[in-house]
Design a protein around this motif. Structure first.
Motif, mmCIF file in Angstrom:
data_model
loop_
_atom_site.group_PDB
_atom_site.id
_atom_site.type_symbol
_atom_site.label_atom_id
_atom_site.label_comp_id
_atom_site.label_asym_id
_atom_site.label_seq_id
_atom_site.Cartn_x
_atom_site.Cartn_y
_atom_site.Cartn_z
ATOM 1 N N ASP A 1 0.805 -1.209 0.000
ATOM 2 C CA ASP A 1 0.000 0.000 0.000
ATOM 3 C C ASP A 1 0.843 1.267 0.000
ATOM 4 O O ASP A 1 0.313 2.365 0.111
ATOM 5 C CB ASP A 1 -0.961 -0.006 1.190
ATOM 6 N N ILE A 2 2.142 1.121 -0.114
ATOM 7 C CA ILE A 2 3.021 2.271 -0.287
ATOM 8 C C ILE A 2 3.216 2.467 -1.786
ATOM 9 O O ILE A 2 3.582 1.546 -2.508
ATOM 10 C CB ILE A 2 4.389 2.060 0.398
ATOM 11 N N ILE A 3 2.955 3.674 -2.237
ATOM 12 C CA ILE A 3 3.099 4.020 -3.646
ATOM 13 C C ILE A 3 4.400 4.790 -3.789
ATOM 14 O O ILE A 3 4.643 5.741 -3.052
ATOM 15 C CB ILE A 3 1.902 4.883 -4.106
ATOM 16 N N ILE A 4 5.234 4.375 -4.716
ATOM 17 C CA ILE A 4 6.498 5.076 -4.947
ATOM 18 C C ILE A 4 6.388 5.795 -6.283
ATOM 19 O O ILE A 4 6.396 5.184 -7.342
ATOM 20 C CB ILE A 4 7.698 4.112 -4.924
ATOM 21 N N SER A 5 6.259 7.114 -6.195
ATOM 22 C CA SER A 5 6.052 7.943 -7.382
ATOM 23 C C SER A 5 7.193 8.938 -7.503
ATOM 24 O O SER A 5 7.355 9.811 -6.640
ATOM 25 C CB SER A 5 4.711 8.673 -7.276
ATOM 26 N N GLY A 6 7.989 8.784 -8.543
ATOM 27 C CA GLY A 6 9.113 9.691 -8.738
ATOM 28 C C GLY A 6 10.089 9.689 -7.579
ATOM 29 O O GLY A 6 10.685 10.710 -7.263
ATOM 30 N N GLY A 7 10.229 8.557 -6.914
ATOM 31 C CA GLY A 7 11.146 8.439 -5.777
ATOM 32 C C GLY A 7 10.535 8.845 -4.446
ATOM 33 O O GLY A 7 11.165 8.713 -3.411
ATOM 34 N N GLU A 8 9.321 9.344 -4.446
ATOM 35 C CA GLU A 8 8.621 9.744 -3.215
ATOM 36 C C GLU A 8 7.732 8.610 -2.731
ATOM 37 O O GLU A 8 7.020 7.995 -3.522
ATOM 38 C CB GLU A 8 7.756 10.981 -3.469
ATOM 39 N N ASN A 9 7.749 8.331 -1.433
ATOM 40 C CA ASN A 9 6.867 7.332 -0.845
ATOM 41 C C ASN A 9 5.550 7.988 -0.457
ATOM 42 O O ASN A 9 5.540 9.006 0.233
ATOM 43 C CB ASN A 9 7.497 6.697 0.393
ATOM 44 N N ILE A 10 4.458 7.371 -0.889
ATOM 45 C CA ILE A 10 3.122 7.891 -0.606
ATOM 46 C C ILE A 10 2.335 6.808 0.114
ATOM 47 O O ILE A 10 2.203 5.695 -0.389
ATOM 48 C CB ILE A 10 2.395 8.275 -1.915
ATOM 49 N N SER A 11 1.789 7.149 1.265
ATOM 50 C CA SER A 11 0.953 6.205 2.016
ATOM 51 C C SER A 11 -0.459 6.270 1.461
ATOM 52 O O SER A 11 -1.103 7.314 1.481
ATOM 53 C CB SER A 11 0.939 6.578 3.495
ATOM 54 N N SER A 12 -0.954 5.138 0.980
ATOM 55 C CA SER A 12 -2.322 5.108 0.466
ATOM 56 C C SER A 12 -3.321 5.426 1.575
ATOM 57 O O SER A 12 -4.353 6.065 1.333
ATOM 58 C CB SER A 12 -2.634 3.752 -0.162
ATOM 59 N N ILE A 13 -3.013 5.031 2.799
ATOM 60 C CA ILE A 13 -3.907 5.298 3.929
ATOM 61 C C ILE A 13 -4.032 6.802 4.172
ATOM 62 O O ILE A 13 -5.128 7.302 4.444
ATOM 63 C CB ILE A 13 -3.411 4.558 5.189
ATOM 64 N N GLU A 14 -2.945 7.529 4.043
ATOM 65 C CA GLU A 14 -2.990 8.982 4.221
ATOM 66 C C GLU A 14 -3.900 9.632 3.187
ATOM 67 O O GLU A 14 -4.726 10.485 3.510
ATOM 68 C CB GLU A 14 -1.579 9.570 4.111
ATOM 69 N N VAL A 15 -3.765 9.211 1.933
ATOM 70 C CA VAL A 15 -4.583 9.785 0.862
ATOM 71 C C VAL A 15 -6.044 9.407 1.061
ATOM 72 O O VAL A 15 -6.943 10.246 0.935
ATOM 73 C CB VAL A 15 -4.065 9.349 -0.523
ATOM 74 N N GLU A 16 -6.304 8.156 1.403
ATOM 75 C CA GLU A 16 -7.678 7.699 1.643
ATOM 76 C C GLU A 16 -8.340 8.500 2.762
ATOM 77 O O GLU A 16 -9.515 8.863 2.668
ATOM 78 C CB GLU A 16 -7.693 6.208 1.987
ATOM 79 N N SER A 17 -7.590 8.787 3.814
ATOM 80 C CA SER A 17 -8.178 9.514 4.947
ATOM 81 C C SER A 17 -8.648 10.905 4.546
ATOM 82 O O SER A 17 -9.641 11.407 5.079
ATOM 83 C CB SER A 17 -7.197 9.587 6.119
ATOM 84 N N VAL A 18 -7.986 11.526 3.589
ATOM 85 C CA VAL A 18 -8.425 12.828 3.085
ATOM 86 C C VAL A 18 -9.781 12.697 2.404
ATOM 87 O O VAL A 18 -10.671 13.530 2.599
ATOM 88 C CB VAL A 18 -7.372 13.421 2.119
ATOM 89 N N PHE A 19 -9.970 11.646 1.634
ATOM 90 C CA PHE A 19 -11.240 11.464 0.924
ATOM 91 C C PHE A 19 -12.408 11.230 1.886
ATOM 92 O O PHE A 19 -13.536 11.625 1.605
ATOM 93 C CB PHE A 19 -11.151 10.333 -0.098
ATOM 94 N N TYR A 20 -12.143 10.609 3.022
ATOM 95 C CA TYR A 20 -13.216 10.376 3.987
ATOM 96 C C TYR A 20 -13.695 11.672 4.648
ATOM 97 O O TYR A 20 -14.736 11.694 5.287
ATOM 98 C CB TYR A 20 -12.802 9.332 5.026
ATOM 99 N N ASP A 21 -12.955 12.764 4.467
ATOM 100 C CA ASP A 21 -13.387 14.070 4.967
ATOM 101 C C ASP A 21 -14.350 14.764 4.013
ATOM 102 O O ASP A 21 -14.913 15.799 4.349
ATOM 103 C CB ASP A 21 -12.176 14.986 5.194
ATOM 104 N N HIS A 22 -14.521 14.231 2.817
ATOM 105 C CA HIS A 22 -15.408 14.846 1.829
ATOM 106 C C HIS A 22 -16.851 14.399 2.074
ATOM 107 O O HIS A 22 -17.120 13.213 2.251
ATOM 108 C CB HIS A 22 -14.965 14.457 0.410
#
Length: 120
Positions: free
Chosen positions: A18-39
């Motif tokens: 669930d860690i996305i590596i984009s252009g050398g940056e680590n992105i937590s899918s859980i962090e991104v998902e939590s933003v969407f649950y605020d919508h």
């Protein structure tokens, strides 16, 4: 995946898949998902990695809208850009009526990855 603090305590932060590596940056899918649950118009959300020619992988959102919502892909991406660093924001969105889940209610990201790869 996790971290160990100065006292030796372990904190689980995400699953390796669930860690996305984009252009050398680590992105937590859980962090991104939590933003969407605020919508207000999003019922459920999952974020997976999709292969990308330039960046290696990019975040891809799978969204279940609340009943009556006509939330668009552009609105979801714009919302995420207000809340996250741009490299963490999804580059595309797929809408589903429901997310596939296990018997215990856990979202089956493997199925979502397969579905997204088939679509692209």
């Amino acid at each position: 995946m996790g971290t160990v603090d100065e006292y030796g305590r372990i904190a689980i932060t995400d699953r390796k898949k669930d860690i996305i590596i984009s252009g050398g940056e680590n992105i937590s899918s859980i962090e991104v998902e939590s933003v969407f649950y605020d919508h207000d118009e999003i019922q459920e959300a999952a974020v997976i990695a999709l292969p990308h020619e330039k960046w290696g992988e990019t975040p891809h959102a799978i969204i279940v809208r609340k009943e009556g919502s006509e939330l668009s892909e552009e609105e979801i991406i714009a919302f995420s850009r207000e809340k996250l660093a741009h490299f963490k924001c999804p580059t595309a969105v797929t809408f589903l009526e429901e997310l596939p889940k296990t018997a215990s209610g856990k979202i089956q990201k493997v199925k979502l990855r397969n579905l997204a790869v088939e679509e692209s």
